[in-house]
Design a protein around this motif. Structure first.
Motif, PDB file in Angstrom:
ATOM      1  N   ALA A  42     -10.598 -11.918   5.150  1.00 17.18           N
ATOM      2  CA  ALA A  42      -9.356 -11.174   5.396  1.00 17.18           C
ATOM      3  C   ALA A  42      -8.679 -11.651   6.676  1.00 17.18           C
ATOM      4  CB  ALA A  42      -9.647  -9.677   5.472  1.00 17.18           C
ATOM      5  N   LEU A  43      -9.461 -11.867   7.720  1.00 19.74           N
ATOM      6  CA  LEU A  43      -8.910 -12.350   8.986  1.00 19.74           C
ATOM      7  C   LEU A  43      -8.255 -13.712   8.818  1.00 19.74           C
ATOM      8  CD1 LEU A  43      -8.618 -12.027  12.078  1.00 19.74           C
ATOM      9  CD2 LEU A  43     -10.872 -13.094  12.280  1.00 19.74           C
ATOM     10  N   CYS A  44      -8.920 -14.618   8.124  1.00 20.53           N
ATOM     11  CA  CYS A  44      -8.366 -15.970   7.943  1.00 20.53           C
ATOM     12  C   CYS A  44      -7.124 -15.972   7.057  1.00 20.53           C
ATOM     13  CB  CYS A  44      -9.432 -16.897   7.372  1.00 20.53           C
ATOM     14  SG  CYS A  44     -10.714 -17.291   8.574  1.00 20.53           S
ATOM     15  N   VAL A  45      -7.164 -15.219   5.983  1.00 25.80           N
ATOM     16  CA  VAL A  45      -5.992 -15.142   5.098  1.00 25.80           C
ATOM     17  C   VAL A  45      -4.814 -14.507   5.832  1.00 25.80           C
ATOM     18  CG1 VAL A  45      -5.078 -14.046   3.001  1.00 25.80           C
ATOM     19  CG2 VAL A  45      -7.319 -15.175   2.960  1.00 25.80           C
ATOM     20  N   TYR A  46      -5.084 -13.431   6.557  1.00 26.61           N
ATOM     21  CA  TYR A  46      -4.030 -12.761   7.314  1.00 26.61           C
ATOM     22  C   TYR A  46      -3.420 -13.691   8.357  1.00 26.61           C
ATOM     23  CZ  TYR A  46      -1.784  -9.797  10.744  1.00 26.61           C
ATOM     24  OH  TYR A  46      -0.871  -9.268  11.619  1.00 26.61           O
ATOM     25  N   GLY A  97      -4.392  -4.142  14.277  1.00 28.51           N
ATOM     26  CA  GLY A  97      -4.997  -2.923  14.802  1.00 28.51           C
ATOM     27  C   GLY A  97      -6.170  -2.420  13.980  1.00 28.51           C
ATOM     28  N   MET A  98      -6.277  -2.894  12.745  1.00 26.92           N
ATOM     29  CA  MET A  98      -7.403  -2.506  11.900  1.00 26.92           C
ATOM     30  C   MET A  98      -8.533  -3.526  11.943  1.00 26.92           C
ATOM     31  SD  MET A  98      -5.375  -1.028   8.649  1.00 26.92           S
ATOM     32  CE  MET A  98      -4.570   0.564   8.717  1.00 26.92           C
ATOM     33  N   LEU A  99      -8.198  -4.783  12.170  1.00 27.23           N
ATOM     34  CA  LEU A  99      -9.220  -5.827  12.199  1.00 27.23           C
ATOM     35  C   LEU A  99      -9.956  -5.889  13.540  1.00 27.23           C
ATOM     36  CD1 LEU A  99      -7.367  -8.673  10.275  1.00 27.23           C
ATOM     37  CD2 LEU A  99      -9.488  -7.547   9.572  1.00 27.23           C
ATOM     38  N   ALA A 105     -16.973  -4.809  19.820  1.00 29.85           N
ATOM     39  CA  ALA A 105     -17.764  -3.588  19.998  1.00 29.85           C
ATOM     40  C   ALA A 105     -16.972  -2.465  20.650  1.00 29.85           C
ATOM     41  CB  ALA A 105     -19.017  -3.892  20.821  1.00 29.85           C
ATOM     42  N   ARG A 106     -16.255  -2.768  21.677  1.00 28.61           N
ATOM     43  CA  ARG A 106     -15.541  -1.729  22.425  1.00 28.61           C
ATOM     44  C   ARG A 106     -14.040  -1.847  22.172  1.00 28.61           C
ATOM     45  NH1 ARG A 106     -19.521  -3.805  25.447  1.00 28.61           N
ATOM     46  NH2 ARG A 106     -21.177  -2.397  26.060  1.00 28.61           N
ATOM     47  N   ALA A 107     -13.635  -1.434  21.010  1.00 25.90           N
ATOM     48  CA  ALA A 107     -12.232  -1.564  20.620  1.00 25.90           C
ATOM     49  C   ALA A 107     -11.431  -0.367  21.113  1.00 25.90           C
ATOM     50  CB  ALA A 107     -12.111  -1.714  19.113  1.00 25.90           C
ATOM     51  N   SER A 108     -11.152  -0.353  22.401  1.00 26.75           N
ATOM     52  CA  SER A 108     -10.321   0.708  22.956  1.00 26.75           C
ATOM     53  C   SER A 108      -8.862   0.454  22.580  1.00 26.75           C
ATOM     54  CB  SER A 108     -10.450   0.727  24.481  1.00 26.75           C
ATOM     55  OG  SER A 108      -9.877  -0.442  25.032  1.00 26.75           O
ATOM     56  N   GLY A 155      -1.675   0.307  13.762  1.00 27.43           N
ATOM     57  CA  GLY A 155      -2.840  -0.019  12.932  1.00 27.43           C
ATOM     58  C   GLY A 155      -4.108   0.580  13.496  1.00 27.43           C
ATOM     59  N   PHE A 156      -4.260   0.501  14.823  1.00 27.03           N
ATOM     60  CA  PHE A 156      -5.445   1.083  15.458  1.00 27.03           C
ATOM     61  C   PHE A 156      -5.436   2.602  15.321  1.00 27.03           C
ATOM     62  CE2 PHE A 156      -7.830   2.529  19.287  1.00 27.03           C
ATOM     63  CZ  PHE A 156      -9.080   2.068  18.889  1.00 27.03           C
ATOM     64  N   ALA A 157      -4.273   3.218  15.459  1.00 32.66           N
ATOM     65  CA  ALA A 157      -4.174   4.671  15.294  1.00 32.66           C
ATOM     66  C   ALA A 157      -4.558   5.078  13.872  1.00 32.66           C
ATOM     67  CB  ALA A 157      -2.761   5.151  15.636  1.00 32.66           C
ATOM     68  N   LEU A 158      -4.079   4.337  12.892  1.00 33.24           N
ATOM     69  CA  LEU A 158      -4.426   4.636  11.498  1.00 33.24           C
ATOM     70  C   LEU A 158      -5.921   4.436  11.251  1.00 33.24           C
ATOM     71  CD1 LEU A 158      -1.389   2.941   9.712  1.00 33.24           C
ATOM     72  CD2 LEU A 158      -1.827   5.402   9.919  1.00 33.24           C
TER      73      LEU A 158
END
Length: 184
Positions: A42-46, A97-99, A105-108, A155-158
């Motif tokens: 998904a990361l590479c395709v995106y 924001g989702m990936l 580890a610490r995705a603030s 994206g992170f909020a969702l």
């Protein structure tokens, strides 16, 4: 009509090489699972899709332009920026924001916004450079940078909101590349 650098013969091999590097990274750390492989794909395709649509076209035989350095650069926020462009740039960066929380580890909130802003800045700089050196067809725009950053934050909020739904956090943990930092 100008000849263009073909997009797919450039972007696809780069995406495959990055995918192989990510799979090697996961395998080397004994983290390779089908779920994590899915995140790598998904990361590479995106990323390939974003690069293909933001850096290209690059023209091979565009005549030399006698333009000032700032002609491919918009630095004034919200001036002549269409709402459709803003919404499109926000939506395109929601996956960032989702990936990011799946990869680190610490995705603030600040880290995700920083990654989104950095990725967007890299795109805008490449658009500026290709416009001047390689006959690129895009304009670097501070509004795109701002909208993309908002998209990453959204994206992170969702993603964070989805983790509050019973069962979703455990499901998401299967896709994570590192152990999340959250109270148990």
């Amino acid at each position: 009509m100008f000849r263009e650098v073909p997009v797919l013969p450039v972007v696809i091999p780069v995406a495959v090489v990055v995918l192989l590097a990510l799979v090697w990274h996961l395998h080397r750390r004994n983290l390779l699972t089908a779920a994590r492989f899915t995140v790598a794909v998904a990361l590479c395709v995106y990323a390939a899709g974003v690069i293909a649509n933001t850096v290209f076209p690059i023209f091979l035989d565009m005549p030399a332009r006698d333009m000032p350095w700032h002609s491919a650069l918009v630095l004034v926020p919200l001036a002549d920026y269409e709402i459709v462009d803003a919404v499109m740039n926000i939506v395109i960066f929601v996956p960032v924001g989702m990936l990011v929380p799946l990869l680190v580890a610490r995705a603030s909130w600040w880290r995700v916004v920083g990654v989104g802003a950095f990725f967007s800045l890299a795109i805008e700089v490449s658009q500026f450079v290709t416009a001047h050196l390689l006959g690129g067809g895009h304009i670097a725009d501070v509004n795109d940078l701002l909208s993309n950053t908002v998209g990453g934050a959204l994206g992170f909020a969702l993603f964070s909101a989805a983790l509050r739904v019973p069962g979703v956090a455990a499901f998401a943990d299967r896709f994570r590349w590192a152990e999340p930092d959250r109270p148990r």
